[in-house]
Design an enzyme around this catalytic site. Structure first.
Site, PDB file in Angstrom:
ATOM      1  N   SER A  31     -15.199  -1.593  -1.080  1.00 17.37           N
ATOM      2  CA  SER A  31     -14.641  -2.048   0.184  1.00 17.37           C
ATOM      3  C   SER A  31     -13.192  -2.433  -0.008  1.00 17.37           C
ATOM      4  CB  SER A  31     -15.433  -3.258   0.695  1.00 17.37           C
ATOM      5  OG  SER A  31     -14.875  -3.745   1.887  1.00 17.37           O
ATOM      6  N   ALA A  33      -9.197  -3.172   2.460  1.00 24.64           N
ATOM      7  CA  ALA A  33      -8.622  -3.738   3.677  1.00 24.64           C
ATOM      8  C   ALA A  33      -8.943  -2.900   4.900  1.00 24.64           C
ATOM      9  CB  ALA A  33      -7.107  -3.874   3.502  1.00 24.64           C
ATOM     10  N   ASP A 143       0.067   7.840  -9.980  1.00 24.30           N
ATOM     11  CA  ASP A 143      -0.698   6.651 -10.360  1.00 24.30           C
ATOM     12  C   ASP A 143      -1.780   7.011 -11.376  1.00 24.30           C
ATOM     13  OD1 ASP A 143      -1.207   3.919 -10.310  1.00 24.30           O
ATOM     14  OD2 ASP A 143      -2.680   4.076  -8.693  1.00 24.30           O
TER      15      ASP A 143
END
EC number: 2.7.11.17
Length: 476
Positions: A31, A33, A143
């Site tokens: 989960s 934002a 990343d």
């Protein structure tokens, strides 16, 4: 041009009024934002997927999401997680992702019992092949880190998969300038706020290779500013005894990737032709004892990992297999995921985590001291360097959780059929797009750009660990 891409993306989405008519929701995987990730089973085919449910919000623009979708739609490689489908409702976007259930790179190393340079070489070869494919298609990941490298299946010969394309970018004229990435893996030119190119991914692969061969990072410091200075200087070293059993070929390979000048740095193509990857110079000597100890001390799990990890999916799939072959079992059940231990050792990684407690340092094997020795390859290197799940009650999904997809006719399900939390779409008031991985790794509710990690610090003639600050650059 931008409008054409937007129309193309819109036409590719499938409209839905209730996603539960298409998928059976089985487990919560994560989960964030703006999104929640579930293990789901497609009703029509019975196939398992990771479903990323992203809330639509007035406070957040869809441009970052469209970018991630555009990147994922464009790529098809055996070592890159696949975007299978996209659905859209009035309240959510749904990304149907290939399910990766084999666990994380570091975990697999720790489980092996025997680990060699050749094992590390085979991993890096797969990563290089996938990143080379991305670069050939004008995509820079930006990343790359061990947490974004997962195994496809639990099998011993499973492929490595690259995940999490939230920070990926399609190159325009081969140059980018927006600062982003994860501390410790970011290239010097990014920290120096200079325009950069696909070479930043090759630097990150060099850092990953270094860690795979010794268990600690090439760059570490007490503070964020000092860490960034070390990286910008490009100094690191191969300390004894940690590198005594590592081949000169491996060190040469790393030096070519951790080249400060991006123009001189190895490309993926050059790296793939290096003898350590393409030849037989990677040693078969067992380095497991030293590497596994350092990985456990420097990259322990509870500093970054969420409660649901790859083991949860493996556990669920096995349980599902047994249930489906047992008489009188209903197809849609509420399963108990494995309970996580609060005392589990922890590893630093994502800047979204805040560490409150430092593990006790085992002084019997200290990290290398911060000494300055000339690199034998002509370069002057430097020293290497919880969220509680309220949706769980006794290890099972809590019916009142906003993460749990409600059954039709039960309680207050959202109009999308996914969850009740979509009724309060704009409540968080956030304006940035948080791209959580579709896989099983940490994704906090709050988007913070600071974290405390354990870093070796030179004091009183010995190395010890202290909570230090690192940061991450802003998402584009």
């Amino acid at each position: 041009m931008g409008r054409k891409e937007e129309d193309d993306c819109s036409s590719w989405k499938k409209q839905t009024t209730n996603i539960r008519k298409t998928f059976i929701f089985m487990e919560v995987l994560g989960s964030g934002a703006f999104s929640e990730v579930f293990l789901v089973k497609q009703r029509l085919t019975g196939k398992l997927f990771a479903l990323k449910c992203i809330k639509k919000s007035p406070a957040f623009r869809d441009s970052s999401l469209e970018n991630e979708i555009a990147v994922l739609k464009k790529i098809k490689h055996e070592n890159i997680v696949t975007l299978e489908d996209i659905y859209e409702s009035t309240t959510h976007y749904y990304l149907v992702m290939q399910l990766v259930s084999g666990g994380e790179l570091f975990d697999r190393i720790l489980e092996r019992g025997v680990y060699t340079e050749k094992d590390a070489s085979l991993v890096i070869q797969q990563v290089l092949s996938a990143v080379k494919y991305l670069h050939e298609n004008g995509i820079v990941h930006r990343d790359l880190k061990p947490e974004n490298l997962l195994y496809l299946t639990p099998e011993e010969n499973s492929k490595i998969m690259i995940t999490d394309f939230g920070l990926s970018k399609m190159e325009q004229n081969g140059i980018m300038s927006t600062a982003c990435g994860t501390p410790g893996y970011v290239a010097p030119e990014v920290l120096a706020q200079k325009p950069y190119s696909k070479a930043v991914d090759c630097w990150s692969i060099g850092v990953i290779t270094y860690i795979l061969l010794c268990g600690y990072p090439p760059f570490y410091e007490e503070t964020e500013s000092k860490l960034f200075e070390k990286i910008k200087e490009g100094y690191y070293e191969f300390e004894s005894p940690f590198w005594d059993d590592i081949s000169e070929s491996a060190k040469d390979f790393i030096c070519h990737l951790l080249e400060k000048d991006p123009n001189e740095r190895y490309t993926c193509e050059k790296a793939l032709s290096h003898p350590w990857i393409d030849g037989n110079t990677a040693l078969h000597r067992d380095i497991y004892p030293s590497v596994s100890l350092q990985i456990q001390k420097n990259f322990a799990k509870s500093k970054w990992r969420q409660a649901f990890n790859a083991a949860a999916v493996v556990h669920h799939m096995r349980k599902l297999h047994m249930n489906l072959h047992s008489p009188g079992v209903r197809p849609e059940v509420e399963n108990r995921p494995p309970e996580t231990q609060a005392s589990e050792t922890s590893r630093p990684s994502s800047p979204e985590i805040t560490i409150t407690e430092a593990p006790v340092l085992d002084h019997s094997v200290a990290l290398p001291a911060l000494t300055q020795l000339p690199c034998q390859h002509g370069r002057r290197p430097t020293a290497p360097g919880g969220r509680s799940l309220n949706c769980l009650v006794n290890g099972s999904l809590h019916i009142s959780s906003s993460l749990v997809p409600m059954h039709q006719g039960s309680l207050a399900a959202g109009p999308c059929g996914c969850c009740s939390s979509c009724l309060n779409i704009g409540s968080k008031g956030k304006s940035s797009y948080c791209s959580e991985p579709t896989l099983l790794k940490k994704a906090n509710k709050k988007q913070n750009f600071k974290s405390e990690v354990m870093v070796p610090v030179k004091a009183s003639g010995s190395s010890h660990c202290r909570a230090g600050q690192t940061g991450v650059c802003l998402i584009m």
